[in-house]
Scaffold this active site. Structure first.
Site, PDB file in Angstrom:
ATOM      1  N   LYS A  77      13.404  -0.378  10.506  1.00 48.34           N
ATOM      2  CA  LYS A  77      12.550  -1.369  10.193  1.00 48.34           C
ATOM      3  C   LYS A  77      12.704  -2.632  11.026  1.00 48.34           C
ATOM      4  CE  LYS A  77       9.925  -3.815   6.967  1.00 48.34           C
ATOM      5  NZ  LYS A  77       8.612  -3.426   6.372  1.00 48.34           N
ATOM      6  N   VAL A 104       0.894  -1.380  -0.054  1.00 48.99           N
ATOM      7  CA  VAL A 104       0.025  -0.001  -0.113  1.00 48.99           C
ATOM      8  C   VAL A 104       0.765   1.052   0.028  1.00 48.99           C
ATOM      9  CG1 VAL A 104      -2.035  -1.070   1.187  1.00 48.99           C
ATOM     10  CG2 VAL A 104      -0.172  -0.034   2.518  1.00 48.99           C
TER      11      VAL A 104
END
Length: 206
Positions: free
Chosen positions: A33, A14
């Site tokens: 991350k 997305v």
């Protein structure tokens, strides 16, 4: 004052990583991350590093780098690694920090913890949303889950082709403001990221 921005998505694919790069560039923040599953030779950290151009950003290594492109709990089982939130230590930095989640906020890390357990009450959460059949439901459910934990939602960033009816009803029903949108660009390179960073800077810091 140093801030942490947590980028989460309503699903996979997305636009989280592109949005993370834009926010990192706009704030000249550090990037982290916590867990990467699959694509270790071209991870999200690699992608962000190729797109960010400021001299302040430091990219911190993942706590867990898993071989298989699956939900983290499943990839960890294959690698025989035990994932847990307590073992995902946030990097120490005096800079702003952008954290990119994996998939959506209820993606499992193990049998009792999900991505949402990585978010702290002081974090500014940015929800990455993209139009597809079911995206209204997924966006509103994501926001409801964040609100149920009393987490601090900074806003929504939409990516891809603009769908005003989708975006307007999400904003109206959620009560969460739209920070902006990232269009369906032919490509993303350093110059494109820098242009978006300039557009987003005021909304991110106001």
């Amino acid at each position: 004052m140093r801030q942490t921005y947590f980028i989460t998505g309503i699903s996979t694919e997305v636009g989280k990583t592109i949005i993370s790069a834009i926010v990192t560039e706009a704030l000249e923040a550090d990037y982290w991350k916590p867990v990467q599953a699959g694509e270790l030779d071209n991870s999200d950290s690699h992608k962000v590093s190729r797109l960010v151009t400021n001299n302040s950003t430091k990219l911190h290594p993942c706590s867990f780098a898993l071989q298989t492109p699956m939900s983290p709990h499943a990839a960890a089982a294959i690698d025989e690694v035990a994932l847990s939130v307590k073992n995902m230590k946030r990097p120490t930095t005096k800079n702003n920090l952008v954290i990119e989640g994996a998939g959506g906020i209820l993606v499992p890390l193990n049998s009792s913890e999900t991505i949402i357990d990585l978010i702290q009450p002081t974090d500014k959460v940015i929800v990455a949303s993209r139009h597809y059949l079911g995206s209204i439901n997924h966006t509103l459910l994501t926001i409801e889950a964040l609100k149920a934990r009393k987490l601090n939602i900074l806003g929504i960033i939409f990516s891809g082709t603009e769908y005003p009816t989708t975006e307007n009803i999400i904003e109206k029903m959620s009560g969460v403001r739209t920070l902006g949108r990232v269009d369906e660009e032919p490509y993303f390179d350093k110059n494109v990221i820098r242009e978006y960073a300039e557009k987003f800077k005021d909304e991110l810091t106001r």
